[in-house]
Each structure stands twice: as C-alpha cells, then as structure tokens.
Design an enzyme around this catalytic site. Structure first.
Site, PDB file in Angstrom:
ATOM      1  N   SER A  65       0.687  -1.088   0.201  1.00  0.00           N
ATOM      2  CA  SER A  65      -0.185  -0.003  -0.020  1.00  0.00           C
ATOM      3  C   SER A  65       0.752   1.098  -0.129  1.00  0.00           C
ATOM      4  O   SER A  65       1.954   1.045   0.536  1.00  0.00           O
ATOM      5  CB  SER A  65      -0.931  -0.165   1.406  1.00  0.00           C
ATOM      6  OG  SER A  65      -1.724  -1.159   1.313  1.00  0.00           O
TER       7      SER A  65
HETATM    8  N1  SAH Z   1      -0.942  -4.635   4.091  1.00  0.00           N
HETATM    9  C1  SAH Z   1      -0.270  -5.165   2.856  1.00  0.00           C
HETATM   10  C2  SAH Z   1      -1.090  -4.510   1.706  1.00  0.00           C
HETATM   11  C3  SAH Z   1      -1.549  -5.936   1.074  1.00  0.00           C
HETATM   12  S1  SAH Z   1      -2.719  -5.886  -0.465  1.00  0.00           S
HETATM   13  C4  SAH Z   1       1.109  -4.310   2.988  1.00  0.00           C
HETATM   14  O1  SAH Z   1       1.387  -3.531   4.042  1.00  0.00           O
HETATM   15  O2  SAH Z   1       1.828  -4.602   2.008  1.00  0.00           O
HETATM   16  C5  SAH Z   1      -3.809  -6.646  -0.111  1.00  0.00           C
HETATM   17  C6  SAH Z   1      -3.402  -8.112   0.150  1.00  0.00           C
HETATM   18  O3  SAH Z   1      -4.659  -8.870   0.698  1.00  0.00           O
HETATM   19  C7  SAH Z   1      -2.836  -9.041  -0.906  1.00  0.00           C
HETATM   20  O4  SAH Z   1      -1.607  -9.782  -0.604  1.00  0.00           O
HETATM   21  C8  SAH Z   1      -4.095 -10.135  -1.370  1.00  0.00           C
HETATM   22  O5  SAH Z   1      -3.428 -11.565  -1.281  1.00  0.00           O
HETATM   23  C9  SAH Z   1      -4.664 -10.108   0.372  1.00  0.00           C
HETATM   24  N2  SAH Z   1      -5.936 -10.858   0.416  1.00  0.00           N
HETATM   25  C10 SAH Z   1      -6.915 -10.665  -0.695  1.00  0.00           C
HETATM   26  N3  SAH Z   1      -7.960 -11.234  -0.229  1.00  0.00           N
HETATM   27  C11 SAH Z   1      -7.834 -11.879   0.940  1.00  0.00           C
HETATM   28  C12 SAH Z   1      -8.339 -12.691   1.906  1.00  0.00           C
HETATM   29  N4  SAH Z   1      -9.606 -13.068   1.772  1.00  0.00           N
HETATM   30  N5  SAH Z   1      -7.765 -13.319   3.155  1.00  0.00           N
HETATM   31  C13 SAH Z   1      -6.450 -12.751   3.282  1.00  0.00           C
HETATM   32  N6  SAH Z   1      -5.770 -11.944   2.418  1.00  0.00           N
HETATM   33  C14 SAH Z   1      -6.311 -11.413   1.193  1.00  0.00           C
END
Ligand code: SAH
Length: 214
Positions: A65
C-alpha cells in the site's frame, strides 16, 4: 542482512515529512514510519521506489500500500500499546511492521502462500513478534478472537460479518469498502453486542479481497 544506510534513513525522513504534510498528525505513526525500512519489503532492484509515496507491485499481482494510505488507516484505528490487532491481507508485511512497532500485538492473515512466506522471512530478520497465518480473511481468526482492532487492507464489497463479530465491544474495524476501482474507507465501531457505528473517510483504491485460498 537488511542494510539500512544513512541514505535510506534520509529518504525515509523525506517520506515521513510528505506523509505529515498530507495530514497525518499522529506522531507515533510518523515515528514508526521513520523506523521501519520500507525498502526491505520491496525487491531490491526497485530501491528508488521504496521511499516514494506510492503503492508498488509486489509478487503474485498484489501491491504494497501507499505509505500515506498505511498511515491513514492506522490513524483511523487509533491503536494503543498492547492491543490485539488482526490485519487481513499481509501482502508485503509492511503495514504489520508499522502496527508492531507501535506496540500492538499483531495477527496477520494472507491467502497467498508465497506472500505469507516472504513476509515471514523479512520479519524474522526485523525481529517483530508478529503472528502470521495463511487463510481466508473473510473468516477472520475465530480461535484467536476477540480483537481490539481489525484492519482490512484489501477491498471488500461490504464489511465481512464474521470480522465484525470478532471485535471486542468498543473495538474498531477499518476497511476499504466498495467495488473494483474505488472504495470508501469505512470505520466500524462495535458499540454493543449487536450494534455498530459506521463512518466514512474518503475514497481509496485497493486490490480486491478474494474468497478462499489462492
Ligand atoms: N497490508 C499490505 C497490503 C496488501 S495488498 C502491505 O502492507 O503490503 C492486499 C493483500 O490482501 C494481498 O496480498 C492479497 O493477497 C490479500 N488478500 C486478498 N483477499 C484476502 C483474503 N480473503 N484473506 C487474506 N488475504 C487476502
């Protein structure tokens, strides 16, 4: 070994000043951002992108993000030291590091095994006592509930019911809610057994929250 040079620290200082000038006033968040080496969460060949205030692609088509967004969600969560926090969407692991640096007890869940493994190995080096889980964040972590705070970092069409019910009374959930291109940052406070107070906080764009494991 994660190298953290004067150059990295200088770039970080500039980034923190930028995030501050965009309206993040909580000094604890700014201090945590100043401390965490964001470049450790990005492929080393893209170093110059690590300290720009932008989202950036990581493996498996996902993103780390934007720093401002990380700070904004963290500010809405209003976390206190020792609080138990569930993060849905570990991704790079950067947001989890910010929460841990602020003194929270962090549980983070990811549906993509490769990201779960990479984030865990970075954290082994950084040394934060974060608990990593592979699973479907729509279900939360019922056996570790309740949580003081829940942070969703992927876009869901509505607030997942299971997550609301894993909040303590008085607990706060923050999630980007909406369709593919644009979501509304939503804060949900559990005010009682069956009562929740919802407020909205501007539009953002996240990768979608998907059901089940990859
Ligand atoms: N917090 C992260 C941003 C991640 S982007 C950071 O600091 O980098 C969002 C993430 O959510 C992705 O890695 C994606 O695979 C995950 N995601 C999407 N749906 C999900 C679910 N149902 N359960 C767990 N993770 C999920």
């Amino acid at each position: 070994m994660i190298e953290d040079s004067f150059m990295h620290k200088g770039l970080r200082r500039k980034l923190v000043d930028q995030v501050h000038s965009k309206g993040i006033s909580d000094q604890r968040i700014l201090d945590a951002m100043l401390k965490i080496p964001r470049h450790a969460f990005i492929d080393s060949s893209f170093l110059k992108f690590a300290y720009q205030d932008q989202a950036f692609p990581i493996a498996s088509g996902q993103t780390i993000s934007q720093p401002y967004t990380v700070a904004f969600q963290t500010q809405l969560l209003d976390i206190q030291v020792h609080q138990k926090i569930l993060e849905v969407g570990t991704g790079s692991g950067y947001q989890a590091a910010i929460l841990a640096e602020m003194g929270a007890r962090v549980y983070t869940i990811e549906r993509i095994r490769k990201l779960y493994q990479t984030a865990q190995s970075i954290h082994r080096e950084l040394g934060y006592p974060i608990k990593f889980f592979i699973g479907d964040g729509y279900q939360g972590l019922p056996s570790y509930a309740p949580f003081d705070r829940i942070l969703v970092t992927a876009a869901a069409p509505c607030i997942p019911e299971a997550l609301k019910l894993q909040l303590v009374t008085g607990g706060i959930l923050v999630a980007p809610i909406g369709q593919r291109d644009c979501q509304i940052m939503t804060k949900c406070v559990r005010t009682g057994e069956d009562t929740f107070e919802i407020s909205t906080h501007g539009s953002f764009s996240f990768v979608p929250m998907k059901e089940g494991l990859e």
